[in-house]
Each structure stands twice: as structure tokens, then as C-alpha cells.
Motif scaffolding. Structure first.
Motif, PDB file in Angstrom:
ATOM      1  N   GLY A  70      -4.544   2.737  -4.715  1.00 42.08           N
ATOM      2  CA  GLY A  70      -5.074   1.167  -3.989  1.00 42.08           C
ATOM      3  C   GLY A  70      -3.858   0.367  -3.604  1.00 42.08           C
ATOM      4  N   GLU A  71      -4.185  -0.723  -3.296  1.00 36.56           N
ATOM      5  CA  GLU A  71      -3.266  -1.601  -2.800  1.00 36.56           C
ATOM      6  C   GLU A  71      -2.327  -2.516  -3.725  1.00 36.56           C
ATOM      7  OE1 GLU A  71      -4.778  -3.210   1.540  1.00 36.56           O
ATOM      8  OE2 GLU A  71      -5.735  -4.160  -0.185  1.00 36.56           O
TER       9      GLU A  71
ATOM     10  N   THR B   3     -10.073   1.198  -4.034  1.00 37.03           N
ATOM     11  CA  THR B   3     -10.115  -0.143  -3.822  1.00 37.03           C
ATOM     12  C   THR B   3      -9.887  -0.896  -5.228  1.00 37.03           C
ATOM     13  OG1 THR B   3     -11.765  -0.138  -2.294  1.00 37.03           O
ATOM     14  CG2 THR B   3     -11.617  -2.123  -3.222  1.00 37.03           C
ATOM     15  N   GLN B   4      -8.998  -1.773  -5.255  1.00 43.69           N
ATOM     16  CA  GLN B   4      -8.669  -2.706  -6.526  1.00 43.69           C
ATOM     17  C   GLN B   4      -9.246  -3.942  -6.367  1.00 43.69           C
ATOM     18  OE1 GLN B   4      -4.265  -0.484  -7.088  1.00 43.69           O
ATOM     19  NE2 GLN B   4      -4.895  -2.146  -8.666  1.00 43.69           N
ATOM     20  N   SER B   5     -10.106  -4.451  -7.252  1.00 37.52           N
ATOM     21  CA  SER B   5     -10.825  -5.771  -6.862  1.00 37.52           C
ATOM     22  C   SER B   5     -10.067  -6.993  -6.799  1.00 37.52           C
ATOM     23  CB  SER B   5     -12.033  -5.591  -7.954  1.00 37.52           C
ATOM     24  OG  SER B   5     -11.286  -5.762  -9.268  1.00 37.52           O
TER      25      SER B   5
ATOM     26  N   LYS C 258     -10.486   5.975   0.437  1.00 35.35           N
ATOM     27  CA  LYS C 258     -10.198   4.584  -0.025  1.00 35.35           C
ATOM     28  C   LYS C 258     -10.218   4.388  -1.484  1.00 35.35           C
ATOM     29  CE  LYS C 258     -11.292   0.047   1.985  1.00 35.35           C
ATOM     30  NZ  LYS C 258      -9.641  -0.196   2.278  1.00 35.35           N
TER      31      LYS C 258
ATOM     32  N   CYS D 175     -10.987  -0.692 -10.565  1.00 35.03           N
ATOM     33  CA  CYS D 175     -10.660   0.358  -9.437  1.00 35.03           C
ATOM     34  C   CYS D 175     -11.846   1.218  -9.083  1.00 35.03           C
ATOM     35  CB  CYS D 175      -9.551   1.151  -9.914  1.00 35.03           C
ATOM     36  SG  CYS D 175      -8.887   2.364  -8.633  1.00 35.03           S
TER      37      CYS D 175
ATOM     38  N   GLN E 194       0.759  -1.195   0.020  1.00 37.48           N
ATOM     39  CA  GLN E 194       0.088  -0.015   0.207  1.00 37.48           C
ATOM     40  C   GLN E 194       0.795   1.371   0.072  1.00 37.48           C
ATOM     41  OE1 GLN E 194      -3.792   0.141   0.414  1.00 37.48           O
ATOM     42  NE2 GLN E 194      -3.239   1.983  -0.562  1.00 37.48           N
TER      43      GLN E 194
ATOM     44  N   GLN F 103     -12.883   4.535  -6.309  1.00 38.87           N
ATOM     45  CA  GLN F 103     -12.524   5.261  -5.005  1.00 38.87           C
ATOM     46  C   GLN F 103     -13.826   5.939  -4.563  1.00 38.87           C
ATOM     47  OE1 GLN F 103     -12.928   8.950  -5.812  1.00 38.87           O
ATOM     48  NE2 GLN F 103     -13.243   9.086  -7.862  1.00 38.87           N
TER      49      GLN F 103
END
Lengths: 112, 115
Positions: B107-108, B5-7, B3, B23, A44, B25
Motif C-alpha cells: 500500500g501507499e 489500499t490503506q485507508s 491494489k 488495509c 509507494q 487488497q
């Protein structure tokens, strides 16, 4: 064209010591922002510190501080009292006109 | 907190397959970005979007396309995956307004392996 250069691919530091990561950039723009991002092994990417180019005062966030030399186009990151959790990849970034440009990163390892 | 988020965190696909990376947000950001991260090369911009249905090529758009049908969602598409597209893909977003500080949020990441 905007470029960001991080000349130190890897660095290490003893726990509790201080380390400085270097970054230079090239731009003809006068209005821009500079950032340091940290990417720990979990991947991250998180913001460490941000500097507005029009501000002469160097930004500081707890143990993290920058040395911003606008004329030299230099933006180094100093980490004081290094902790094991500081082990990560650090990216220097430059932003202008909503576009971000990143360096190739410096891998920092904090040694116990 | 912002946040992004990547699925999918980890994907393994075969050469020639069509691949979708999603993705989302949650901060109403105008700008969204797709980067590719490879060792020694840092982050390279593939595509970015500053509004719904708008897109601009980045530094390495070849072999990729994108879709932004809704403001919060930005998809990266590999029309025909190849082994040289094995990489980490990072989605990011930011506001346009200078008063927001222009910070980019990530994202992560999605690890894609093409075999």
C-alpha cells in the motif's frame, strides 16, 4: 535466520551514468526468491526486479539488471542510463516460505 | 493491477488513544502483512496473516494487535498509542502459490504521529 544486508546507506549518480547497488543475504534455504523494490518520495513501494534462486540467468528489466552470485549470496542491482525518476530508496528483499525479509535500504540520488 | 489500499495516509493521535489502521487488497491474496518503516532500520514485520482469522507475530509485535475478519481486509490496532510508535506503517499482501512468483505488493503507507 535469514538476514539481508545493504551496506550502502546512500549513493549518488550522474544522470545517464550507471550505478550498482549491493546486497548480500544469509540463508540456509536452497529455494528462495530475491527482489529489488523501489520507494520514490511518494512512498509507494514498487517492484523493480525479481530473481528465482534456482535460475542461473540474471534477471533483466529494461535498464535494470541484477548480478546474482548464489554461492557468494550476493544480489546486486545495476541501473543503466540513470534517470531523474530513479531517485528513490531501494530495498533488497529475500523471500522463502511466504516470509519476506528486507534490507535497510539504499537512498539513491540521481544528479542532473 | 494489484491494489492495496490503506485507508489513512496521515494521522495524528494523542498518547493513550486507540488507533486503527485499515488495509484492503483486491487480488484475493492469502497473505497479508503489516510492516513498520523507520529511517536506518528498513522494514520490520509487525504481524502477518496467511488466512482469515489467522495471525502470526512478526519481529516487533509488542504494543500492536491485528484483525483479519475477511480475506481482503487486515487491520492493525494500537491499543494505547505511545510516542515511540510514531512511524510509517506499510500494509502488504501476496499469494501463497509459488507459481505466482511470490511478489509482495504494498500500500501507499500510513504516516502516524503520536503526540
Amino acid at each position: 535466520a535469514q538476514t539481508v544486508t545493504q551496506s550502502q546507506p546512500e549513493m549518488s549518480v550522474q544522470e545517464a551514468e550507471t550505478v550498482t547497488l549491493s546486497c548480500t543475504y544469509d540463508t540456509s534455504e536452497s529455494n528462495y526468491y530475491l527482489f529489488w523494490y523501489k520507494q520514490p518520495p511518494s512512498r509507494q513501494m514498487i517492484l523493480v526486479i525479481r530473481q528465482e534462486a534456482y535460475k542461473q540467468q540474471n534477471a533483466t528489466e529494461n535498464r535494470f539488471s541484477v548480478n546474482f552470485q548464489k554461492a557468494a549470496k550476493s544480489f546486486s542491482l545495476k541501473i543503466s542510463d540513470s534517470q531523474l525518476g530513479d531517485t528513490a530508496m531501494y530495498f533488497c528483499a529475500f523471500m522463502t516460505f511466504n516470509q519476506f525479509y528486507f534490507g535497510t535500504g539504499t537512498s539513491l540520488t540521481v544528479i542532473p | 493491477d494489484v491494489k492495496v489500499t490503506q485507508s489513512s495516509r496521515y494521522l495524528v493521535k494523542r498518547t493513550g488513544e486507540k488507533v486503527f489502521l485499515e488495509c484492503v487488497q483486491d487480488m484475493d491474496h492469502e497473505n497479508m502483512f503489516w510492516y513498520r518503516q523507520d529511517p536506518g532500520l528498513g522494514l520490520r514485520l509487525i504481524y502477518f496473516s496467511y488466512d482469515v482469522k489467522m495471525k502470526e507475530k512478526g519481529d516487533i509485535p509488542e504494543g500492536y494487535s491485528v484483525s483479519r475478519e475477511k480475506k481482503e481486509r487486515f487491520s492493525l490496532i494500537l491499543e494505547s498509542a505511545s510516542t515511540n510508535q510514531t512511524s510509517m506503517y506499510l500494509c502488504a499482501s501476496s499469494w501463497i502459490s509459488a507459481s505466482s512468483g511470490n511478489t509482495i505488493y504494498f500500500g501507499e503507507g500510513s504516516w502516524l504521529t503520536v503526540v
